[in-house]
Design a protein around this motif. Structure first.
Motif: not given
Length: 93
Positions: A24-35, A55-61, A86-91
């Motif tokens: 949708g409007a969100m772009t899932c880019n696994p490179l965002e998880l490089s940190p 947390k930003e990419q959680r919806i993409c996991l 990080c307080g962001s449990p896996f979906p």
């Protein structure tokens, strides 16, 4: 055989660069998880930037776990520990 941390990071980044998905409007880019690479490999604790990106990419996991190249990193025990810290449990996928 001992694999260097740099080699793991390079492979991780290369694999992530191959998979860019759009949801949708969100772009899932696994490179965002490089940190998070050093935390996922167990070398360091997750940084604030890592947690923010996770947390930003959680919806993409779930999408990342469908990719055989990414699954082994995203679904690893260390990745789940990073998410918990990080307080962001896996979906549930």
């Amino acid at each position: 055989m001992k694999i260097s941390y740099a080699a793991i990071c390079i492979v991780f980044v290369l694999l992530l660069s191959e998979a860019e998905l759009s949801m949708g409007a969100m772009t899932c880019n696994p490179l965002e998880l490089s940190p998070c690479a050093s935390a996922i490999t167990g070398a360091n604790a997750p940084s604030a930037i890592c947690c923010s990106k996770l947390k930003e990419q959680r919806i993409c996991l779930c999408q990342y776990m469908k990719d055989p190249n990414l699954r082994k990193f995203v679904n690893s025990p260390n990745a789940r520990k990073v998410a918990t810290v990080c307080g962001s449990p896996f979906p549930r996928c």
